[in-house]
Design a protein around this motif. Sequence first.
Motif, PDB file in Angstrom:
ATOM      1  N   ALA A  83       0.827  -1.211   0.000  1.00 55.93           N
ATOM      2  CA  ALA A  83       0.000   0.000   0.000  1.00 55.93           C
ATOM      3  C   ALA A  83       0.859   1.258   0.000  1.00 55.93           C
ATOM      4  O   ALA A  83       0.493   2.274  -0.586  1.00 55.93           O
ATOM      5  N   THR A  84       2.010   1.183   0.669  1.00 57.33           N
ATOM      6  CA  THR A  84       2.872   2.356   0.730  1.00 57.33           C
ATOM      7  C   THR A  84       3.337   2.745  -0.663  1.00 57.33           C
ATOM      8  O   THR A  84       3.289   3.917  -1.051  1.00 57.33           O
ATOM      9  N   TYR A 109      -1.491   8.026   8.770  1.00 55.98           N
ATOM     10  CA  TYR A 109      -0.425   7.044   8.962  1.00 55.98           C
ATOM     11  C   TYR A 109       0.961   7.683   8.806  1.00 55.98           C
ATOM     12  O   TYR A 109       1.171   8.540   7.950  1.00 55.98           O
ATOM     13  N   VAL A 159      -9.364   4.036   7.426  1.00 55.31           N
ATOM     14  CA  VAL A 159      -9.317   3.371   8.737  1.00 55.31           C
ATOM     15  C   VAL A 159      -7.872   3.442   9.217  1.00 55.31           C
ATOM     16  O   VAL A 159      -6.974   2.949   8.533  1.00 55.31           O
ATOM     17  N   THR A 161      -4.333   2.903  11.428  1.00 57.81           N
ATOM     18  CA  THR A 161      -3.653   1.700  11.914  1.00 57.81           C
ATOM     19  C   THR A 161      -3.945   1.458  13.399  1.00 57.81           C
ATOM     20  O   THR A 161      -3.834   0.341  13.877  1.00 57.81           O
ATOM     21  N   ASP A 186      -6.312   6.602   1.542  1.00 57.37           N
ATOM     22  CA  ASP A 186      -5.542   5.448   1.995  1.00 57.37           C
ATOM     23  C   ASP A 186      -6.541   4.440   2.554  1.00 57.37           C
ATOM     24  O   ASP A 186      -7.041   4.595   3.669  1.00 57.37           O
ATOM     25  N   CYS A 188      -5.961   1.232   2.960  1.00 62.04           N
ATOM     26  CA  CYS A 188      -5.158   0.054   3.300  1.00 62.04           C
ATOM     27  C   CYS A 188      -5.846  -0.854   4.317  1.00 62.04           C
ATOM     28  O   CYS A 188      -5.783  -2.072   4.233  1.00 62.04           O
ATOM     29  N   ARG A 211      -2.351  -7.994   2.066  1.00 61.50           N
ATOM     30  CA  ARG A 211      -2.223  -8.956   3.166  1.00 61.50           C
ATOM     31  C   ARG A 211      -3.168  -8.731   4.334  1.00 61.50           C
ATOM     32  O   ARG A 211      -3.282  -9.582   5.210  1.00 61.50           O
TER      33      ARG A 211
HETATM   34  C1  LIG Z   1      -3.394   3.221   7.375  1.00 56.14           C
HETATM   35  C2  LIG Z   1      -2.239   2.513   6.748  1.00 56.14           C
HETATM   36  N1  LIG Z   1      -1.747   2.954   5.590  1.00 56.14           N
HETATM   37  C3  LIG Z   1      -0.709   2.352   4.986  1.00 56.14           C
HETATM   38  C4  LIG Z   1      -0.106   1.262   5.544  1.00 56.14           C
HETATM   39  C5  LIG Z   1       1.071   0.650   4.848  1.00 56.14           C
HETATM   40  O1  LIG Z   1       0.721  -0.522   4.208  1.00 56.14           O
HETATM   41  P1  LIG Z   1       1.845  -1.463   3.587  1.00 56.14           P
HETATM   42  O2  LIG Z   1       2.592  -2.034   4.736  1.00 56.14           O
HETATM   43  O3  LIG Z   1       1.122  -2.488   2.782  1.00 56.14           O
HETATM   44  O4  LIG Z   1       2.723  -0.614   2.735  1.00 56.14           O
HETATM   45  C6  LIG Z   1      -0.581   0.746   6.749  1.00 56.14           C
HETATM   46  C7  LIG Z   1       0.061  -0.428   7.351  1.00 56.14           C
HETATM   47  O5  LIG Z   1      -0.126  -0.785   8.466  1.00 56.14           O
HETATM   48  C8  LIG Z   1      -1.673   1.397   7.368  1.00 56.14           C
HETATM   49  O6  LIG Z   1      -2.144   0.975   8.553  1.00 56.14           O
END
Ligand SMILES: Cc1ncc(COP(=O)(O)O)c(C=O)c1O
Length: 393
Positions: A83-84, A109, A159, A161, A186, A188, A211
């Motif tokens: 996602a990043t 995040y 949502v 983290t 975002d 994710c 994942r």
């Molecule tokens: C809100 C949010 N955005 C982005 C990410 C990053 O996702 P990734 O680890 O798949 O890059 C996370 C990961 O915990 C997240 O909680």
Amino acid sequence: MIDVARVRAETPGCRNVIHFNNAGAALQPQPVLDAVLGHLRLEAEIGGYEAADRAEAALESVYASVARLINGAPEEIALVENATRAWDMAFYSLRLGPGDRILTARAEYASNVIAFLQIAQRTGAEITVVPSDDAGELSVEALEGLIDERVKLIAVTHVPTNGGLVNPAAAIGRVARRHGIPYLLDACQSVGQMPVDVAEIQCDMLSATGRKFLRGPRGTGFLWVRRTLIGKLEPPFLDLHAATWTGSQSYAIREDARRFENWESYVAGRLGLGAAADYVGAIGLQAIWARVKTLAESLRRALGATPGITVRDLGRERCGIVTFTMEGVPAPTLCEALSAAKINTTTSSRFSTRYDMTARGLDMLLRASVHYYNTDDEIARFCEVVREQAKAR
Ligand SMILES: Cc1ncc(COP(=O)(O)O)c(C=O)c1O
């Protein structure tokens, strides 16, 4: 209604652990495992390039599967490694300059904020955190009040983290659309646990990972970009997949969202991601969301009734992420005790959501995230272990 016995039978991990770490990485269902392992085996048997050729049609259909999941179109999807990277490819494609403003949410995040800060320090753009309302959600009224001609991006986490909060993505989208401001969501942590529909939300770009609640393989993610915006976004990196070398001094960037990808990829993972999207589709996101909310609320109720525990989730309609603190017991200690009882959880620290944790005076939370394949019995066992810890304080 979800056939819980069946989805559990299709989830090998359910036989080993109580998995309340679905916001970390959910347990993969058998069809995802089959897709990944089947392709890895084929690569070993006939060669990586040859295996990809043989899987060409299946790989192409992954774009359609992912697009269907969020009500987008296949040409609006880029498959990337997480996602990043999906979020980065969208964000760093935007051209921000001195005095331009980025509006974001309090629960944003860390990685996103670090990118905002980098661009702000490089260009003189400014970051404004939109205040939250009484329930802890981004205040749409405050957002509206902050809009002016300098606002060049609304970038919000759906949502976070660190808790059950669900930001009002569609209400934010209405504001963004009305003022013609690009809106990067975002998603994710929302995709896979609740319906996420890009047409309804009216975002322009959306990032997600494989994942987590989607139950796909690690090392997979995707970016969706609205068709009309794709041509206006120049990716921060280009290669021979994202663009074509057309002459000694020229190149042409792809027209579709694959301009945000690069050539080499985790092919087996992509197939697994497609299988995960199809699996979710077959079960139905409305049913998944209803069950996730019911399980999470029941967990919050039980925890709330336990002496020494404070449930920390914000928001009106809370999702499958349950966070809490226990007086006198650090979250990592509790996490270890649960792990010893074969219960998977994780912790969430200030470094992941500094704006929000600082505002609430919090440093570390225990995060238990449920999914539709979890059960009331698992919640009861979880609470039993937590109560033992509370008593032993
Ligand atoms: C809100 C949010 N955005 C982005 C990410 C990053 O996702 P990734 O680890 O798949 O890059 C996370 C990961 O915990 C997240 O909680």
